[in-house]
Design a protein around this motif. Structure first.
Motif, PDB file in Angstrom:
ATOM      1  N   GLU A 194       1.023  -1.162   0.124  1.00  0.00           N
ATOM      2  CA  GLU A 194       0.023  -0.063   0.206  1.00  0.00           C
ATOM      3  C   GLU A 194       0.932   1.216   0.044  1.00  0.00           C
ATOM      4  OE1 GLU A 194      -2.391   2.558   3.133  1.00  0.00           O
ATOM      5  OE2 GLU A 194      -2.631   0.470   3.482  1.00  0.00           O
ATOM      6  N   ASP A 195       1.852   1.402   0.909  1.00  0.00           N
ATOM      7  CA  ASP A 195       2.581   2.457   1.300  1.00  0.00           C
ATOM      8  C   ASP A 195       3.522   3.010  -0.060  1.00  0.00           C
ATOM      9  OD1 ASP A 195       1.146   2.880   3.430  1.00  0.00           O
ATOM     10  OD2 ASP A 195       2.925   2.996   4.863  1.00  0.00           O
ATOM     11  N   SER A 196       3.892   1.754  -0.653  1.00  0.00           N
ATOM     12  CA  SER A 196       5.022   1.973  -1.916  1.00  0.00           C
ATOM     13  C   SER A 196       4.111   2.590  -3.108  1.00  0.00           C
ATOM     14  CB  SER A 196       5.524   0.655  -2.181  1.00  0.00           C
ATOM     15  OG  SER A 196       4.731  -0.410  -2.658  1.00  0.00           O
ATOM     16  N   GLY A 197       2.757   2.195  -3.076  1.00  0.00           N
ATOM     17  CA  GLY A 197       1.950   2.499  -4.288  1.00  0.00           C
ATOM     18  C   GLY A 197       1.907   1.350  -4.909  1.00  0.00           C
ATOM     19  N   SER A 198       2.338   0.251  -4.809  1.00  0.00           N
ATOM     20  CA  SER A 198       2.224  -0.878  -5.376  1.00  0.00           C
ATOM     21  C   SER A 198       0.731  -1.547  -5.791  1.00  0.00           C
ATOM     22  CB  SER A 198       3.086  -2.052  -4.915  1.00  0.00           C
ATOM     23  OG  SER A 198       4.500  -1.623  -5.047  1.00  0.00           O
ATOM     24  N   ALA A 199       0.057  -1.361  -4.614  1.00  0.00           N
ATOM     25  CA  ALA A 199      -1.311  -1.909  -4.765  1.00  0.00           C
ATOM     26  C   ALA A 199      -2.053  -0.963  -5.650  1.00  0.00           C
ATOM     27  CB  ALA A 199      -2.000  -1.694  -3.177  1.00  0.00           C
ATOM     28  N   GLN A 200      -1.818   0.506  -5.488  1.00  0.00           N
ATOM     29  CA  GLN A 200      -2.848   1.185  -6.235  1.00  0.00           C
ATOM     30  C   GLN A 200      -2.349   1.168  -7.929  1.00  0.00           C
ATOM     31  OE1 GLN A 200      -5.069   3.446  -4.522  1.00  0.00           O
ATOM     32  NE2 GLN A 200      -5.978   3.196  -6.533  1.00  0.00           N
ATOM     33  N   THR A 201      -0.894   0.880  -8.170  1.00  0.00           N
ATOM     34  CA  THR A 201      -0.636   0.689  -9.553  1.00  0.00           C
ATOM     35  C   THR A 201      -1.093  -0.735 -10.205  1.00  0.00           C
ATOM     36  OG1 THR A 201       1.526   1.578  -9.278  1.00  0.00           O
ATOM     37  CG2 THR A 201       1.413   0.068 -10.891  1.00  0.00           C
ATOM     38  N   LEU A 202      -1.161  -1.529  -9.320  1.00  0.00           N
ATOM     39  CA  LEU A 202      -1.930  -2.907  -9.654  1.00  0.00           C
ATOM     40  C   LEU A 202      -3.287  -2.611 -10.128  1.00  0.00           C
ATOM     41  CD1 LEU A 202      -0.118  -5.599  -7.248  1.00  0.00           C
ATOM     42  CD2 LEU A 202      -0.116  -5.658  -9.817  1.00  0.00           C
ATOM     43  N   ALA A 203      -4.084  -2.247  -9.224  1.00  0.00           N
ATOM     44  CA  ALA A 203      -5.597  -1.742  -9.340  1.00  0.00           C
ATOM     45  C   ALA A 203      -5.528  -0.883 -10.771  1.00  0.00           C
ATOM     46  CB  ALA A 203      -6.363  -1.011  -8.407  1.00  0.00           C
ATOM     47  N   ASN A 204      -4.859   0.266 -10.762  1.00  0.00           N
ATOM     48  CA  ASN A 204      -4.970   0.939 -12.094  1.00  0.00           C
ATOM     49  C   ASN A 204      -4.715   0.293 -13.348  1.00  0.00           C
ATOM     50  OD1 ASN A 204      -5.349   3.373 -10.270  1.00  0.00           O
ATOM     51  ND2 ASN A 204      -3.528   3.910 -10.341  1.00  0.00           N
ATOM     52  N   GLY A 205      -3.518  -0.326 -13.248  1.00  0.00           N
ATOM     53  CA  GLY A 205      -3.213  -1.339 -14.469  1.00  0.00           C
ATOM     54  C   GLY A 205      -4.049  -2.283 -14.916  1.00  0.00           C
ATOM     55  N   ILE A 206      -4.447  -3.047 -14.264  1.00  0.00           N
ATOM     56  CA  ILE A 206      -5.508  -3.907 -14.481  1.00  0.00           C
ATOM     57  C   ILE A 206      -6.697  -3.397 -15.218  1.00  0.00           C
ATOM     58  CG2 ILE A 206      -7.027  -6.009 -13.866  1.00  0.00           C
ATOM     59  CD1 ILE A 206      -4.742  -6.647 -11.912  1.00  0.00           C
ATOM     60  N   ILE A 207      -7.320  -2.515 -14.288  1.00  0.00           N
ATOM     61  CA  ILE A 207      -8.531  -1.782 -14.698  1.00  0.00           C
ATOM     62  C   ILE A 207      -8.404  -0.939 -16.126  1.00  0.00           C
ATOM     63  CG2 ILE A 207     -10.111  -0.083 -13.942  1.00  0.00           C
ATOM     64  CD1 ILE A 207      -9.970  -1.082 -11.057  1.00  0.00           C
ATOM     65  N   ALA A 208      -7.313  -0.279 -16.030  1.00  0.00           N
ATOM     66  CA  ALA A 208      -7.109   0.520 -17.321  1.00  0.00           C
ATOM     67  C   ALA A 208      -6.900  -0.599 -18.505  1.00  0.00           C
ATOM     68  CB  ALA A 208      -5.758   1.336 -17.353  1.00  0.00           C
ATOM     69  N   LYS A 209      -6.455  -1.485 -18.280  1.00  0.00           N
ATOM     70  CA  LYS A 209      -6.134  -2.474 -19.559  1.00  0.00           C
ATOM     71  C   LYS A 209      -7.463  -3.101 -19.924  1.00  0.00           C
ATOM     72  CE  LYS A 209      -3.030  -4.609 -21.553  1.00  0.00           C
ATOM     73  NZ  LYS A 209      -1.688  -4.222 -22.553  1.00  0.00           N
ATOM     74  N   LEU A 210      -8.438  -3.246 -19.203  1.00  0.00           N
ATOM     75  CA  LEU A 210      -9.559  -3.928 -19.725  1.00  0.00           C
ATOM     76  C   LEU A 210     -10.843  -2.759 -19.908  1.00  0.00           C
ATOM     77  CD1 LEU A 210     -10.099  -6.969 -17.070  1.00  0.00           C
ATOM     78  CD2 LEU A 210      -9.485  -6.885 -19.496  1.00  0.00           C
ATOM     79  N   GLY A 211     -10.533  -1.721 -19.397  1.00  0.00           N
ATOM     80  CA  GLY A 211     -11.462  -0.551 -19.647  1.00  0.00           C
ATOM     81  C   GLY A 211     -12.847  -0.343 -18.921  1.00  0.00           C
ATOM     82  N   ALA A 212     -13.544   0.475 -19.251  1.00  0.00           N
ATOM     83  CA  ALA A 212     -14.943   0.830 -18.661  1.00  0.00           C
ATOM     84  C   ALA A 212     -15.916  -0.277 -19.240  1.00  0.00           C
ATOM     85  CB  ALA A 212     -15.414   2.161 -19.087  1.00  0.00           C
ATOM     86  N   GLY A 213     -15.477  -0.717 -20.525  1.00  0.00           N
ATOM     87  CA  GLY A 213     -16.441  -1.908 -21.123  1.00  0.00           C
ATOM     88  C   GLY A 213     -16.530  -2.788 -20.500  1.00  0.00           C
ATOM     89  N   ARG A 214     -15.510  -3.337 -19.668  1.00  0.00           N
ATOM     90  CA  ARG A 214     -15.390  -4.439 -18.643  1.00  0.00           C
ATOM     91  C   ARG A 214     -15.137  -4.084 -17.298  1.00  0.00           C
ATOM     92  NH1 ARG A 214     -11.420  -8.194 -22.775  1.00  0.00           N
ATOM     93  NH2 ARG A 214     -12.851  -8.445 -24.713  1.00  0.00           N
ATOM     94  N   ALA A 215     -15.880  -3.136 -16.887  1.00  0.00           N
ATOM     95  CA  ALA A 215     -15.733  -2.535 -15.527  1.00  0.00           C
ATOM     96  C   ALA A 215     -15.690  -3.511 -14.547  1.00  0.00           C
ATOM     97  CB  ALA A 215     -16.813  -1.547 -15.194  1.00  0.00           C
TER      98      ALA A 215
END
Length: 481
Positions: free
Chosen positions: A78-99
């Motif tokens: 969490e504090d390193s930003g890794s958790a947020q990066t993972l969430a951002n990366g996976i969600i961005a890859k699939l996009g709103a169409g596959r929310a």
């Protein structure tokens, strides 16, 4: 008859008072003492110091390293930003169409890699809210979507998961985190598939509703939520604090520690430990045990330690407050393990009463000649009563583990199958409305039980139930694989 009434009254009070926010650290010894006194069996003080504390202490001895390392790992992610990066990366890859799929997978990847489900919930919710708003999917489906990824198949079914629910059965059955891998994968796919189908069906049927009128200002765990989460048995240190913007790690840097947990776990389980000379474990100094009792715990410990070291090495400059992060992570492990250990102590006292013999004899015959059915029912009921997957499992195994192991031996059932059924069985009734994780997740989303609990129960209770039935059926027909 009086003894049975006392036991059921104690269990009812445990459910009710825990739901009302009474600390388990106070509630469990008080109710255990009540049961002993009301049953007029044994010594109240003797039961507390020798049975309650003995059971709680044994649990802490076995599992504290996993709770500690898991909490520290989650806090560093969490504090390193890794958790947020993972969430951002996976969600961005699939996009709103596959929310929906994107949110489920982001939670699943992190929890399978060892990140606390509470860290996942806090990291994923703000992105999920933005994504659901963009896709015009009802907000009330967000808690169920996060729960499917974080509370279900990665917690109980997937082989190798470092979750405590997958670790607790290991010393009882002499198994590893990868027990019944084929059955575990099939069960996980059923759970994932059913949950995803339900969420997509609901999104279509509620399309006219849209996201709803929810302002969703930038999420921050306010004081009220922090106090509520603490009241549900989670340490305040496990909740995120507002931090200044900082350099985020790349997706590769963020995901490597998660891969390391599973890879090292696998390597130690099947390659390193089998080649070690572990005869010394039979000595009195080491508890006169054998490698089967500790192999799984050792593998998880080494996997988490290696992942921690890698995470620190790759994110050193992103952790200027490293001492505080480590302190917070270590402190965050204390409330969960002591809560669960207290439930184990309570179960040990109940098991010492003569009325428990009647309960045990009734429970073990529920499945007829198939102990898997009886085991699944016992674990599910206790998980529901305690509102805790790990707590219910621990009580069941500490009181009936040897009985089920012997029944399995007589029936020719592999202990690995017992392990996987036990783990999956925790993920059903534990999701009743009084479950602390459910309450906290709804609080994070700013929704009520009335708004969001139905869908959450469908994916985190009904889907695991169906998956458990499939697991028991396949295991009975084809054995362990």
């Amino acid at each position: 008859m009086i003894g049975l009434m006392v036991v059921f009254i104690a269990l009812f009070l445990l459910i009710y008072l825990a739901y009302r926010g009474v600390s388990l650290l106070i509630l469990t010894p008080a109710l255990a003492t009540f049961a002993v006194v009301a049953s007029r069996e044994g010594s109240a003080l003797g039961s507390y110091t020798q049975i309650f504390m003995g059971g709680a202490g044994n649990f802490i001895t076995l599992y504290f390293p996993i709770f500690l390392l898991g909490a520290v790992f989650g806090k560093l992610m969490e504090d390193s930003g890794s958790a947020q990066t993972l969430a951002n990366g996976i969600i961005a890859k699939l996009g709103a169409g596959r929310a929906i799929l994107a949110v489920v997978l982001s939670g699943a990847v992190m929890t399978y890699g060892g990140v606390s489900l509470f860290v996942v919930a806090f990291a994923v919710f703000p992105i999920a809210a933005a994504l659901f708003r963009q896709a015009n999917i009802p907000k009330r489906l967000i808690p169920a979507t996060i729960a499917l990824g974080a509370f279900t198949f990665t917690m109980t079914a997937l082989p190798g998961t470092p979750s405590i629910q997958n670790a607790i059965p290991m010393p009882y059955f002499g198994t590893s985190p990868f027990a019944a891998p084929g059955l575990g994968v099939i069960t996980a796919l059923i759970m994932f598939g059913l949950g995803l189908m339900w969420l997509q069906y609901r999104a279509r049927s509620l399309a006219a509703e849209g996201y709803g009128d929810h302002p969703d200002a930038e999420f921050s765990p306010n004081r009220e939520l922090r106090e509520k989460a603490a009241g549900e048995g989670f340490d305040l240190m496990e909740l995120p604090v507002e931090q200044p913007a900082k350099d985020q790690p790349s997706f590769v840097v963020a995901v490597l520690p998660l891969i390391t947990v599973i890879a090292v776990n696998l390597l130690f389980t099947f390659v390193v430990i089998p080649r070690m000379d572990t005869g010394f474990l039979a000595l009195p100094l080491y508890g006169e045990t054998d490698i089967e009792a500790v192999r799984g715990v050792w593998s998880v410990i080494v996997g988490l330690v290696c992942a921690l070291l890698l995470l620190l090495a790759m994110n050193w400059r992103r952790l200027p407050g490293l001492k505080q992060t480590l302190d917070n992570g270590a402190n965050a492990s204390l409330v969960p393990i002591f809560n669960t250990a207290s439930l184990v102590g309570f179960g040990a006292v109940i098991a010492s009463l003569s009325a428990f013999l009647l309960i045990r004899d009734s429970v073990v015959t529920l499945g007829g000649d198939n102990p898997l059915i009886s085991l699944a029912i016992a674990v599910n009921i206790l998980a529901g009563m305690t509102g805790s997957a790990s707590g219910g499992m621990s009580i069941a195994l500490s009181t009936l583990g040897d009985t089920y192991l012997e029944m399995a031996r007589v029936a020719g059932i592999n202990p690995e199958l017992l392990h996987r059924v036990t783990a999956v069985a925790t993920g059903g009734l534990d999701t009743l409305p009084h479950n602390g994780a459910v309450i906290t997740l709804l609080a994070i989303a700013g929704l009520t039980h009335r708004q969001a609990y139905f869908d959450l129960a469908m994916v985190a209770m009904l889907a695991p139930f169906i998956s458990l039935i499939a697991l028991i059926t396949l295991g009975t027909l084809f054995g362990n694989f």
